[in-house]
Motif scaffolding. Structure first.
Motif, PDB file in Angstrom:
ATOM      1  N   VAL A  61       0.806  -1.228   0.000  1.00 25.96           N
ATOM      2  CA  VAL A  61       0.000   0.000   0.000  1.00 25.96           C
ATOM      3  C   VAL A  61       0.838   1.277   0.000  1.00 25.96           C
ATOM      4  O   VAL A  61       0.283   2.368  -0.162  1.00 25.96           O
ATOM      5  CB  VAL A  61      -0.958   0.038   1.213  1.00 25.96           C
ATOM      6  N   VAL A  62       2.161   1.191   0.176  1.00 28.82           N
ATOM      7  CA  VAL A  62       2.971   2.397   0.364  1.00 28.82           C
ATOM      8  C   VAL A  62       3.469   2.935  -0.973  1.00 28.82           C
ATOM      9  O   VAL A  62       4.171   2.250  -1.722  1.00 28.82           O
ATOM     10  CB  VAL A  62       4.155   2.138   1.306  1.00 28.82           C
ATOM     11  N   PHE A  63       3.090   4.179  -1.254  1.00 30.30           N
ATOM     12  CA  PHE A  63       3.599   4.937  -2.390  1.00 30.30           C
ATOM     13  C   PHE A  63       4.524   6.024  -1.828  1.00 30.30           C
ATOM     14  O   PHE A  63       4.251   6.575  -0.764  1.00 30.30           O
ATOM     15  CB  PHE A  63       2.476   5.607  -3.170  1.00 30.30           C
ATOM     16  N   HIS A  64       5.588   6.330  -2.538  1.00 34.92           N
ATOM     17  CA  HIS A  64       6.467   7.419  -2.089  1.00 34.92           C
ATOM     18  C   HIS A  64       6.609   8.432  -3.200  1.00 34.92           C
ATOM     19  O   HIS A  64       7.244   8.165  -4.233  1.00 34.92           O
ATOM     20  CB  HIS A  64       7.847   6.890  -1.685  1.00 34.92           C
ATOM     21  N   GLY A  65       5.995   9.591  -3.022  1.00 32.12           N
ATOM     22  CA  GLY A  65       6.111  10.662  -4.003  1.00 32.12           C
ATOM     23  C   GLY A  65       7.284  11.556  -3.689  1.00 32.12           C
ATOM     24  O   GLY A  65       7.474  11.981  -2.553  1.00 32.12           O
ATOM     25  N   TYR A  66       8.094  11.834  -4.694  1.00 30.62           N
ATOM     26  CA  TYR A  66       9.219  12.751  -4.527  1.00 30.62           C
ATOM     27  C   TYR A  66       8.940  14.008  -5.339  1.00 30.62           C
ATOM     28  O   TYR A  66       8.619  13.955  -6.533  1.00 30.62           O
ATOM     29  CB  TYR A  66      10.519  12.104  -5.001  1.00 30.62           C
ATOM     30  N   GLY A  67       9.046  15.137  -4.675  1.00 28.66           N
ATOM     31  CA  GLY A  67       8.871  16.413  -5.350  1.00 28.66           C
ATOM     32  C   GLY A  67       9.343  17.526  -4.442  1.00 28.66           C
ATOM     33  O   GLY A  67       9.836  17.278  -3.335  1.00 28.66           O
ATOM     34  N   GLN A  68       9.211  18.729  -4.906  1.00 24.01           N
ATOM     35  CA  GLN A  68       9.584  19.892  -4.121  1.00 24.01           C
ATOM     36  C   GLN A  68       8.498  20.947  -4.250  1.00 24.01           C
ATOM     37  O   GLN A  68       7.696  20.925  -5.196  1.00 24.01           O
ATOM     38  CB  GLN A  68      10.926  20.461  -4.587  1.00 24.01           C
ATOM     39  N   THR A  69       8.487  21.866  -3.301  1.00 22.33           N
ATOM     40  CA  THR A  69       7.539  22.972  -3.374  1.00 22.33           C
ATOM     41  C   THR A  69       7.722  23.719  -4.683  1.00 22.33           C
ATOM     42  O   THR A  69       6.755  24.176  -5.304  1.00 22.33           O
ATOM     43  CB  THR A  69       7.755  23.927  -2.188  1.00 22.33           C
ATOM     44  N   GLU A  70       8.960  23.835  -5.130  1.00 20.67           N
ATOM     45  CA  GLU A  70       9.267  24.584  -6.347  1.00 20.67           C
ATOM     46  C   GLU A  70       8.775  23.893  -7.617  1.00 20.67           C
ATOM     47  O   GLU A  70       8.568  24.538  -8.643  1.00 20.67           O
ATOM     48  CB  GLU A  70      10.783  24.790  -6.463  1.00 20.67           C
ATOM     49  N   THR A  71       8.620  22.566  -7.580  1.00 21.61           N
ATOM     50  CA  THR A  71       8.390  21.807  -8.807  1.00 21.61           C
ATOM     51  C   THR A  71       7.076  21.039  -8.853  1.00 21.61           C
ATOM     52  O   THR A  71       6.616  20.686  -9.934  1.00 21.61           O
ATOM     53  CB  THR A  71       9.512  20.765  -8.996  1.00 21.61           C
ATOM     54  N   GLY A  72       6.477  20.765  -7.701  1.00 19.43           N
ATOM     55  CA  GLY A  72       5.425  19.759  -7.682  1.00 19.43           C
ATOM     56  C   GLY A  72       6.059  18.384  -7.786  1.00 19.43           C
ATOM     57  O   GLY A  72       7.259  18.205  -7.568  1.00 19.43           O
ATOM     58  N   MET A  73       5.263  17.381  -8.160  1.00 19.05           N
ATOM     59  CA  MET A  73       5.767  16.011  -8.192  1.00 19.05           C
ATOM     60  C   MET A  73       6.814  15.816  -9.273  1.00 19.05           C
ATOM     61  O   MET A  73       6.663  16.283 -10.402  1.00 19.05           O
ATOM     62  CB  MET A  73       4.634  15.012  -8.409  1.00 19.05           C
ATOM     63  N   ILE A  74       7.892  15.139  -8.903  1.00 15.05           N
ATOM     64  CA  ILE A  74       8.960  14.805  -9.841  1.00 15.05           C
ATOM     65  C   ILE A  74       8.912  13.331 -10.214  1.00 15.05           C
ATOM     66  O   ILE A  74       9.066  12.956 -11.369  1.00 15.05           O
ATOM     67  CB  ILE A  74      10.334  15.169  -9.237  1.00 15.05           C
ATOM     68  N   SER A  75       8.692  12.469  -9.229  1.00 14.38           N
ATOM     69  CA  SER A  75       8.617  11.034  -9.492  1.00 14.38           C
ATOM     70  C   SER A  75       7.835  10.372  -8.374  1.00 14.38           C
ATOM     71  O   SER A  75       7.644  10.964  -7.301  1.00 14.38           O
ATOM     72  CB  SER A  75      10.019  10.429  -9.603  1.00 14.38           C
ATOM     73  N   MET A  76       7.387   9.154  -8.622  1.00 18.83           N
ATOM     74  CA  MET A  76       6.645   8.422  -7.594  1.00 18.83           C
ATOM     75  C   MET A  76       6.963   6.939  -7.673  1.00 18.83           C
ATOM     76  O   MET A  76       6.954   6.341  -8.756  1.00 18.83           O
ATOM     77  CB  MET A  76       5.141   8.635  -7.743  1.00 18.83           C
TER      78      MET A  76
END
Length: 485
Positions: free
Chosen positions: A285-300
């Motif tokens: 069930v675990v998803f890990h979203g990587y992003g920054q405030t500056e960019t929004g989502m980068i990868s998941m």
């Protein structure tokens, strides 16, 4: 020209009709009813002269009325500033600069006492509903919202996102969803929201849930696992620390989490060992979203991805060396990205904007690599360093290595003054239950792999890592509290 955000959301709510889209405090709100709340709030803002270019601060909690007020501010084309709970008064004052209008449901909030126009949420929604589709006044080049960073380095920085960028985001367009987002969206039938919709993460996932045909379920008390069970949630956002506690709770006193299908880890990345343990206890069930405030989502990363990887980025991304040149797969470097919804820069900070936003790229100041399969792996932070004998060493590799020790559940390292070397590595470690890490063993592990300079000279055992308001490890507090040498 396509209508600007939030036009697509208005169409979505209109199409939802009588379908439930929001639940809060025992109430079920349909798409048509939520659209009516947006109409009333937008009409109320216009009656007070609020329109394109006006700064509007949202001091709101969570619920359909708060959501409607935020969307209404975008309908009239305002520059929306979300003010989340938990900020210091100094940080809140910083966020409210250049803001002439405040909408609040927080009695006694310092922001509500500032000079300027203060509108209560109840008062705003007392405006008559004219039944017409809200007229979107947003202009592409105007700033749609100021999204603030966590403030872990002092006062939060404001990232300026235009209406064109919000319109370009794929979150409300199912045909454009990357595979990982499509997988996640299919699990968001009942998305548990809590805290405040001023949170960028909560709002983005909330819009995704609505676009997927799901319902936002608001929890006034986000205690896990109780809130997940009580609201029959299929999905929610979770920090690493809260995930760790949830796994421990399920081991010791299991409850029925059979409805749960997705937990989106936000903030700091979970260690691979944590992900494997979570999968063993909670299932895939675990998803890990990587992003920054500056960019929004980068990868998941989805539950099927290799633990520790962030999946294949659906955005334009380059790994560059210190000279700014792209490096081949398997080589560490700094991440530079382009995303459809990235900010244009930092509000009223031209020097910092020039440093981070370069030629259409965003310099993340994160270190990572792409493997031969195109998967992204993070390896550290550019600014998270320890300078030993004038040589720079990144904290990330040391923390990841320490986390592989069988007695270590989590590891965080900071720089401490050292009379001989200038700075030295100090480790703050959360032990595995029933185990006690020993400094000598940890030193030997790091020295053998990364060299003596990276080996911790001190060790402090802690029960849990302090977090910032954004749910990230608060290394400033760790360092300020003073390590036991």
């Amino acid at each position: 020209m396509a209508e600007q955000f939030p036009g697509g959301l208005l169409d979505l709510l209109d199409a939802a009709g009588d379908r439930p889209v929001f639940e809060h405090a025992g109430r079920v709100v349909s798409g048509a009813q939520l659209l009516g709340l947006v109409r009333r709030a937008a009409n109320g803002l216009r009656q007070h002269g609020v329109g394109p270019g006006h700064g509007v601060a949202m001091l709101l909690s969570v619920g359909p009325e708060a959501f409607a007020a935020i969307i209404a501010a975008h309908v009239v084309g305002a520059r929306v500033v979300g003010v989340r709970p938990g900020l210091t008064e100094r940080q809140q004052e910083h966020l409210l600069q250049d803001v002439g209008v405040r909408v609040t449901d927080r009695a006694g909030s310092p922001g509500a006492r500032r000079p300027g126009l203060v509108l209560t949420l109840d008062g705003l929604l007392s405006t008559a509903d004219d039944g017409a589709r809200p007229r979107v006044s947003a202009r592409p080049g105007d700033i749609a919202r100021l999204i603030h960073t966590s403030g872990s380095t002092g006062v939060p920085k404001a990232c300026a996102q235009t209406y064109a960028a919000m319109t370009a985001a794929w979150v409300l367009r199912p045909d454009d969803w990357p595979p990982a987002i499509r997988e996640l969206a299919g699990r968001m039938d009942r998305f548990l929201v809590f805290g405040t919709l001023a949170s960028q993460v909560m709002m983005e996932y909330g819009l995704l849930a609505l676009a997927a045909g799901g319902t936002l379920v608001a929890a006034d008390s986000p205690a896990f696992p109780d809130a997940l069970v009580r609201h029959r949630a299929t999905a929610s956002v979770i920090t690493v620390a809260r995930l760790t506690k949830l796994v421990a709770s399920q081991r010791e006193s299991p409850v029925d989490l059979s409805s749960l299908r997705a937990l989106m880890v936000s903030g700091s990345p979970p260690a691979p060992a944590r992900l494997r343990e979570a999968a063993d206890v909670l299932g895939p069930v675990v998803f890990h979203g990587y992003g920054q405030t500056e960019t929004g989502m980068i990868s998941m990363a989805t539950p099927e991805d290799v633990p520790g990887s962030l999946g294949v980025p659906p955005v334009t991304l380059e790994i560059r060396d210190a000279a700014g040149r792209p490096v081949p797969p398997g080589t560490d470097g700094e991440l530079f990205v382009r995303t459809p919804s990235q900010s244009t820069g930092y509000w009223r900070e031209p020097a910092l904007t020039a440093e981070v936003f370069t030629d259409g790229w965003v310099r993340t100041r994160d270190l990572g690599r792409l493997d031969a399969f195109g998967r992204l792996w993070l390896t550290g932070r550019m600014r998270d360093v320890v300078i030993v004998n004038a040589d720079v060493y990144y904290a990330g590799p040391v923390e990841r290595l320490l986390a592989t020790h069988p007695a270590v559940a989590e590891a965080h390292v900071v720089a401490v003054p050292d009379d001989t070397t200038g700075e030295a590595v100090h480790a703050f470690v959360v032990p595995v239950t029933g185990r006690t890490p020993v400094l000598g063993d940890l030193r030997a592990l790091v020295a053998a792999e990364l060299g003596e300079a990276c080996a911790p000279t001190g060790l402090t055992l802690i029960e849990q890592v302090p977090l910032t308001a954004a749910g990230k490890p608060d290394k400033r507090r760790l360092a300020a509290d003073g390590p036991d040498r």
